[in-house]
Design an enzyme around this catalytic site. Structure first.
Site, PDB file in Angstrom:
ATOM      1  N   TYR A  53       0.822  -1.220   0.000  1.00 15.21           N
ATOM      2  CA  TYR A  53       0.000   0.000   0.000  1.00 15.21           C
ATOM      3  C   TYR A  53       0.855   1.269   0.000  1.00 15.21           C
ATOM      4  O   TYR A  53       0.435   2.294  -0.536  1.00 15.21           O
ATOM      5  CB  TYR A  53      -1.022  -0.023   1.154  1.00 15.21           C
ATOM      6  CG  TYR A  53      -2.133  -1.006   0.838  1.00 15.21           C
ATOM      7  CD1 TYR A  53      -3.100  -0.698  -0.117  1.00 15.21           C
ATOM      8  CD2 TYR A  53      -2.154  -2.271   1.407  1.00 15.21           C
ATOM      9  CE1 TYR A  53      -4.081  -1.618  -0.460  1.00 15.21           C
ATOM     10  CE2 TYR A  53      -3.134  -3.208   1.061  1.00 15.21           C
ATOM     11  CZ  TYR A  53      -4.087  -2.861   0.123  1.00 15.21           C
ATOM     12  OH  TYR A  53      -5.047  -3.780  -0.236  1.00 15.21           O
ATOM     13  N   ASN A  87     -13.139   1.960  -5.634  1.00 14.13           N
ATOM     14  CA  ASN A  87     -11.725   2.318  -5.765  1.00 14.13           C
ATOM     15  C   ASN A  87     -11.213   2.985  -4.491  1.00 14.13           C
ATOM     16  O   ASN A  87     -11.927   3.744  -3.849  1.00 14.13           O
ATOM     17  CB  ASN A  87     -11.522   3.252  -6.956  1.00 14.13           C
ATOM     18  CG  ASN A  87     -11.945   2.593  -8.253  1.00 14.13           C
ATOM     19  OD1 ASN A  87     -12.069   1.368  -8.300  1.00 14.13           O
ATOM     20  ND2 ASN A  87     -12.168   3.374  -9.289  1.00 14.13           N
ATOM     21  N   VAL A  88      -9.951   2.700  -4.195  1.00 14.48           N
ATOM     22  CA  VAL A  88      -9.351   3.307  -3.012  1.00 14.48           C
ATOM     23  C   VAL A  88      -8.511   4.525  -3.398  1.00 14.48           C
ATOM     24  O   VAL A  88      -7.917   5.169  -2.534  1.00 14.48           O
ATOM     25  CB  VAL A  88      -8.508   2.273  -2.217  1.00 14.48           C
ATOM     26  CG1 VAL A  88      -9.426   1.171  -1.686  1.00 14.48           C
ATOM     27  CG2 VAL A  88      -7.393   1.666  -3.063  1.00 14.48           C
ATOM     28  N   ASP A  89      -8.475   4.839  -4.687  1.00 15.44           N
ATOM     29  CA  ASP A  89      -7.755   6.052  -5.101  1.00 15.44           C
ATOM     30  C   ASP A  89      -8.599   7.290  -4.811  1.00 15.44           C
ATOM     31  O   ASP A  89      -9.760   7.191  -4.400  1.00 15.44           O
ATOM     32  CB  ASP A  89      -7.347   5.961  -6.590  1.00 15.44           C
ATOM     33  CG  ASP A  89      -8.553   5.943  -7.537  1.00 15.44           C
ATOM     34  OD1 ASP A  89      -9.436   6.821  -7.402  1.00 15.44           O
ATOM     35  OD2 ASP A  89      -8.609   5.072  -8.432  1.00 15.44           O
ATOM     36  N   HIS A 104     -14.598   0.568  -0.279  1.00 11.33           N
ATOM     37  CA  HIS A 104     -13.461  -0.281   0.088  1.00 11.33           C
ATOM     38  C   HIS A 104     -12.314   0.504   0.722  1.00 11.33           C
ATOM     39  O   HIS A 104     -11.174   0.044   0.721  1.00 11.33           O
ATOM     40  CB  HIS A 104     -12.978  -1.060  -1.145  1.00 11.33           C
ATOM     41  CG  HIS A 104     -13.996  -2.046  -1.632  1.00 11.33           C
ATOM     42  ND1 HIS A 104     -13.962  -2.621  -2.882  1.00 11.33           N
ATOM     43  CD2 HIS A 104     -15.106  -2.561  -1.024  1.00 11.33           C
ATOM     44  CE1 HIS A 104     -15.005  -3.439  -3.016  1.00 11.33           C
ATOM     45  NE2 HIS A 104     -15.712  -3.415  -1.912  1.00 11.33           N
ATOM     46  N   GLY A 169     -16.758   0.414 -15.189  1.00 13.81           N
ATOM     47  CA  GLY A 169     -15.438  -0.134 -14.880  1.00 13.81           C
ATOM     48  C   GLY A 169     -15.390  -1.124 -13.746  1.00 13.81           C
ATOM     49  O   GLY A 169     -14.406  -1.172 -13.017  1.00 13.81           O
ATOM     50  N   SER A 171     -16.120  -5.355 -12.717  1.00 13.94           N
ATOM     51  CA  SER A 171     -16.470  -6.695 -13.194  1.00 13.94           C
ATOM     52  C   SER A 171     -17.734  -7.204 -12.499  1.00 13.94           C
ATOM     53  O   SER A 171     -18.278  -8.224 -12.898  1.00 13.94           O
ATOM     54  CB  SER A 171     -15.310  -7.656 -12.928  1.00 13.94           C
ATOM     55  OG  SER A 171     -15.010  -7.661 -11.540  1.00 13.94           O
TER      56      SER A 171
HETATM   57  N1  APR Z   1     -13.030   1.781 -18.842  1.00  4.47           N
HETATM   58  C1  APR Z   1     -14.069   1.092 -18.281  1.00  4.47           C
HETATM   59  N2  APR Z   1     -13.947  -0.185 -17.850  1.00  4.47           N
HETATM   60  C2  APR Z   1     -12.764  -0.796 -17.990  1.00  4.47           C
HETATM   61  C3  APR Z   1     -11.641  -0.159 -18.560  1.00  4.47           C
HETATM   62  C4  APR Z   1     -11.808   1.193 -19.002  1.00  4.47           C
HETATM   63  N3  APR Z   1     -10.806   1.876 -19.557  1.00  4.47           N
HETATM   64  N4  APR Z   1     -10.613  -1.042 -18.558  1.00  4.47           N
HETATM   65  C5  APR Z   1     -11.055  -2.175 -17.990  1.00  4.47           C
HETATM   66  N5  APR Z   1     -12.357  -2.031 -17.646  1.00  4.47           N
HETATM   67  C6  APR Z   1     -13.252  -2.993 -16.974  1.00  4.47           C
HETATM   68  C7  APR Z   1     -12.868  -4.447 -17.113  1.00  4.47           C
HETATM   69  O1  APR Z   1     -13.403  -4.998 -18.318  1.00  4.47           O
HETATM   70  C8  APR Z   1     -13.511  -5.062 -15.868  1.00  4.47           C
HETATM   71  O2  APR Z   1     -14.842  -5.487 -16.112  1.00  4.47           O
HETATM   72  O3  APR Z   1     -13.173  -2.720 -15.596  1.00  4.47           O
HETATM   73  C9  APR Z   1     -13.520  -3.904 -14.870  1.00  4.47           C
HETATM   74  C10 APR Z   1     -12.545  -4.048 -13.736  1.00  4.47           C
HETATM   75  O4  APR Z   1     -12.930  -5.130 -12.955  1.00  4.47           O
HETATM   76  P1  APR Z   1     -12.076  -5.568 -11.681  1.00  4.47           P
HETATM   77  O5  APR Z   1     -10.630  -5.578 -12.036  1.00  4.47           O
HETATM   78  O6  APR Z   1     -12.665  -6.804 -11.148  1.00  4.47           O
HETATM   79  O7  APR Z   1     -12.269  -4.329 -10.653  1.00  4.47           O
HETATM   80  P2  APR Z   1     -13.456  -4.075  -9.634  1.00  4.47           P
HETATM   81  O8  APR Z   1     -14.758  -4.551 -10.159  1.00  4.47           O
HETATM   82  O9  APR Z   1     -13.336  -2.661  -9.210  1.00  4.47           O
HETATM   83  O10 APR Z   1     -13.029  -4.993  -8.424  1.00  4.47           O
HETATM   84  C11 APR Z   1     -13.797  -4.974  -7.253  1.00  4.47           C
HETATM   85  O11 APR Z   1     -12.190  -6.290  -6.090  1.00  4.47           O
HETATM   86  O12 APR Z   1     -10.012  -6.855  -5.412  1.00  4.47           O
HETATM   87  C12 APR Z   1     -11.168  -6.164  -5.100  1.00  4.47           C
HETATM   88  O13 APR Z   1     -11.343  -4.486  -3.501  1.00  4.47           O
HETATM   89  C13 APR Z   1     -10.968  -4.700  -4.837  1.00  4.47           C
HETATM   90  O14 APR Z   1     -12.472  -2.863  -5.212  1.00  4.47           O
HETATM   91  C14 APR Z   1     -11.919  -4.043  -5.792  1.00  4.47           C
HETATM   92  C15 APR Z   1     -12.953  -5.116  -6.025  1.00  4.47           C
END
Ligand code: APR
Length: 230
Positions: A53, A87-89, A104, A169, A171
């Protein structure tokens, strides 16, 4: 004014230069997510987690919000806008958004392990073992896997009151955050922005936009603001 709620995930900040979690085989910046982002990981190897971190904070100091973050801020001209972010940013803050719920946690804060008091650290490094003024061990203010999500209740309340929900953005694989989408009213319009996933999701009031946050959000926000002005 109508209520817009934005639910953002790691893809929101991808075009600012911060990697997502699940676009890279479960590895994040070369680490196993469960080792550095779970309560068990912290118990097992707190120094590794702390240094992970520290690196995230210093990386955050050199990136900037992208056009998507600024578009979300612009929504405030015409809508009561709430951002719920996984997001933590701090890129939504730096773009100027006012109402932000961090599900988070936040990289720029520390938490006392003793009583949950929060302390600002900004983009600096935390020396592992540092104590807060009341003697509690300081840890990153991050909600790790295996921990409760204290802001969830407020987030649910906001989603229930949304006329429009923009999901960008994420999953939608991590719960309870992913369940938020289920709390909308039946007539809430949902926009889901993601260049890679969710194309097969269908429902009455759902529009899937296969594009990135920085490209899709300025267009969508323009459209929503124009709708309001007519
Ligand atoms: N614009 C929009 N979406 C995008 C882009 C972009 N430029 N690039 C990638 N993506 C999409 C991917 O296709 C994916 O579906 O963003 C999504 C990211 O998914 P994850 O990596 O699973 O992130 P997130 O859903 O935020 O994860 C949730 O998981 O590990 C934990 O605590 C952490 O907050 C996080 C949580």
């Amino acid at each position: 004014m109508k209520n817009v709620v934005v639910l953002s995930g790691a893809g929101m900040s991808a075009e600012s230069g911060l990697k997502t979690f699940r676009d890279s085989d479960g590895l994040w910046e070369g680490y196993d997510v469960m080792e550095v982002a779970s309560y068990d990981g912290w118990m097992k190897n707190p120094e590794l987690v702390n240094s992970f971190y520290n690196d995230r904070r210093s990386q955050l100091s050199i990136v900037e919000p992208n056009a998507g973050h600024f578009a979300i801020k612009d929504l405030e001209e015409a809508y009561n806008t709430t951002v719920i972010t996984q997001n933590v940013d701090d890129l939504h803050e730096r773009a100027g958004s006012k109402n932000i719920i961090h599900l988070h946690g936040e990289l720029t804060k520390l938490r006392s392990s003793k009583n949950n008091d929060l302390y600002e650290i900004g983009y600096q490094k935390l020396k592992y073992g540092s104590l807060c003024p009341k003697g509690g061990l300081l840890r990153p203010h991050i909600v790790w896997f295996g921990e409760l999500v204290p802001m969830m209740e407020r987030a649910v309340e906001m989603v229930k009151s949304a006329h429009i929900l923009i999901v960008v953005g994420t999953s939608l694989e991590v719960y309870p955050a992913a369940s938020l989408i289920d709390f909308v009213q039946t007539n809430t319009e949902i926009y889901l922005i993601d260049p890679n996933r969710h194309q097969d999701m269908e429902s009455n009031k759902l529009t899937v936009i296969k594009n990135t946050a920085a490209k899709a959000l300025p267009q969508l926000v323009n459209r929503l603001i124009n709708l309001c002005n007519h």
